[in-house]
Design a protein around this motif. Structure first.
Motif, PDB file in Angstrom:
ATOM      1  N   ASP A   1       2.852  -7.096   3.136  1.00  0.00           N
ATOM      2  CA  ASP A   1       1.632  -7.333   2.370  1.00  0.00           C
ATOM      3  C   ASP A   1       1.529  -6.199   1.359  1.00  0.00           C
ATOM      4  N   GLY A   2       1.955  -6.457   0.136  1.00  0.00           N
ATOM      5  CA  GLY A   2       1.968  -5.407  -0.871  1.00  0.00           C
ATOM      6  C   GLY A   2       2.944  -4.308  -0.506  1.00  0.00           C
ATOM      7  N   ALA A   3       2.457  -3.075  -0.445  1.00  0.00           N
ATOM      8  CA  ALA A   3       3.300  -1.921  -0.136  1.00  0.00           C
ATOM      9  C   ALA A   3       3.294  -1.574   1.346  1.00  0.00           C
TER      10      ALA A   3
ATOM     11  N   LEU B   1       5.941   0.662   3.953  1.00  0.00           N
ATOM     12  CA  LEU B   1       7.222  -0.025   4.104  1.00  0.00           C
ATOM     13  C   LEU B   1       8.374   0.922   4.431  1.00  0.00           C
ATOM     14  N   HIS B   2       8.394   2.099   3.824  1.00  0.00           N
ATOM     15  CA  HIS B   2       9.558   2.984   3.958  1.00  0.00           C
ATOM     16  C   HIS B   2       9.658   3.657   5.313  1.00  0.00           C
ATOM     17  N   ALA B   3       8.585   3.607   6.110  1.00  0.00           N
ATOM     18  CA  ALA B   3       8.529   4.416   7.323  1.00  0.00           C
ATOM     19  C   ALA B   3       8.898   3.649   8.589  1.00  0.00           C
ATOM     20  N   THR B   4       9.240   2.375   8.490  1.00  0.00           N
ATOM     21  CA  THR B   4       9.564   1.578   9.678  1.00  0.00           C
ATOM     22  C   THR B   4      10.823   0.765   9.422  1.00  0.00           C
ATOM     23  N   GLY B   5      11.480   0.358  10.508  1.00  0.00           N
ATOM     24  CA  GLY B   5      12.661  -0.471  10.357  1.00  0.00           C
ATOM     25  C   GLY B   5      12.354  -1.812   9.720  1.00  0.00           C
ATOM     26  N   VAL B   6      11.319  -2.503  10.215  1.00  0.00           N
ATOM     27  CA  VAL B   6      10.963  -3.797   9.629  1.00  0.00           C
ATOM     28  C   VAL B   6      10.545  -3.640   8.172  1.00  0.00           C
TER      29      VAL B   6
ATOM     30  N   ALA C   1      12.221  -4.449  -9.490  1.00  0.00           N
ATOM     31  CA  ALA C   1      11.152  -3.695 -10.157  1.00  0.00           C
ATOM     32  C   ALA C   1      10.154  -3.150  -9.144  1.00  0.00           C
ATOM     33  N   PHE C   2       9.837  -3.963  -8.121  1.00  0.00           N
ATOM     34  CA  PHE C   2       8.922  -3.499  -7.081  1.00  0.00           C
ATOM     35  C   PHE C   2       9.554  -2.358  -6.293  1.00  0.00           C
ATOM     36  N   GLN C   3      10.824  -2.502  -5.943  1.00  0.00           N
ATOM     37  CA  GLN C   3      11.515  -1.447  -5.210  1.00  0.00           C
ATOM     38  C   GLN C   3      11.489  -0.135  -5.988  1.00  0.00           C
ATOM     39  N   GLU C   4      11.792  -0.212  -7.279  1.00  0.00           N
ATOM     40  CA  GLU C   4      11.850   1.004  -8.079  1.00  0.00           C
ATOM     41  C   GLU C   4      10.476   1.660  -8.182  1.00  0.00           C
ATOM     42  N   ALA C   5       9.450   0.846  -8.366  1.00  0.00           N
ATOM     43  CA  ALA C   5       8.094   1.395  -8.424  1.00  0.00           C
ATOM     44  C   ALA C   5       7.715   2.027  -7.089  1.00  0.00           C
TER      45      ALA C   5
END
Length: 252
Positions: A105-107, A133-138, A149-153
């Motif tokens: 859900d979003g970020a 998102l970056h702090a968990t395996g899922v 573009a979302f990943q880079e942002a």
């Protein structure tokens, strides 16, 4: 200062509730929603009449069943959980560890199902919980398949740290995401707590887009990830097929 619309005020009342504040008095709702006590009282009454809020014998308010009924209609909620549950149960039987299903859900990653192992490592997760998102395996499994573009942002934004092992370096995060796309699996090591790691894999829907992710969480000490990776991949593949995903035929 722009005044809130009637819709914004209603949503502010509902947003006053979260996992850390599941039960609130009228005064607490007023304070957390940033509304006057009179306005909060009127809106809480309307939401209570509709069934979105319930008031107990002590005058404390809780989220009502009417909202649960609506949430159950979400294709990324109860419907997905029902389809995925047999595969999650198989993964649990194979590992006897914490098993999780999550969507983006979003970020943030939102956990929509969780099977807890009786003697498994403790985790800071419950159904409805959110983490970056970056702090968990899922979360990494989902982020790796977002639009570039979302990943880079996301990688360029602030990356919250929870332990010394949390991925807070943008370059390191980009490398991990590339490896997830290559291998189809990710190991998230001690990112939320110092004693746990997770193995996660993406779940695909019809046509192939990643719609969810599944993981198993185990104690970091003594973890044998090579044995967990095939089990997690198998669960993710089973859920994907049940959702209507068809793998591309092998050449030959």
């Amino acid at each position: 200062m722009t005044s809130l619309s009637a819709t914004d005020r209603l949503l502010a009342v509902l947003a006053a509730f979260d996992h850390d504040h599941p039960a609130l008095s009228l005064t607490e709702i007023s304070r957390r929603a940033g509304l006057s006590l009179t306005t909060a009282h009127r809106l809480v009454g309307a939401l209570g009449d509709w069934g979105a809020l319930e008031r107990d014998a002590d005058g404390i308010y809780h989220v009502g069943l009417r909202l649960w009924e609506l949430a159950a209609l979400s294709p990324r909620g109860l419907a997905l959980r029902q389809i995925a549950l047999p595969y999650l149960e198989d993964l649990y039987e194979a590992t006897h560890e914490n098993v999780q299903l999550a969507v983006r859900d979003g970020a943030e990653v939102v956990y929509i199902e969780w099977i807890s192992g009786r003697s498994a490592v403790g985790v800071k997760i419950q159904v409805g919980a959110r983490w970056p998102l970056h702090a968990t395996g899922v979360g990494l499994a989902l982020l790796a398949h977002c639009e570039p573009a979302f990943q880079e942002a996301y990688c360029g934004g602030p990356l919250a740290g929870f332990t010394p092992h949390t991925l807070t370096d943008p370059a390191a995060l980009r490398r991990v995401l590339a490896e997830v796309r290559r291998s189809g699996v990710v190991v998230s090591d001690r990112q939320i707590t110092e004693d746990a790691l997770s193995v996660a894999a993406p779940v695909r829907g019809p046509g192939g887009p990643v719609t969810a992710a599944v993981s198993v969480v185990v104690p970091e000490r003594g973890a044998h990830t090579p044995a967990l990776i095939p089990a997690v991949r198998l669960a993710a593949r089973g859920i994907s097929r049940a959702l209507g995903w068809q793998p591309e035929p092998s050449g030959g």
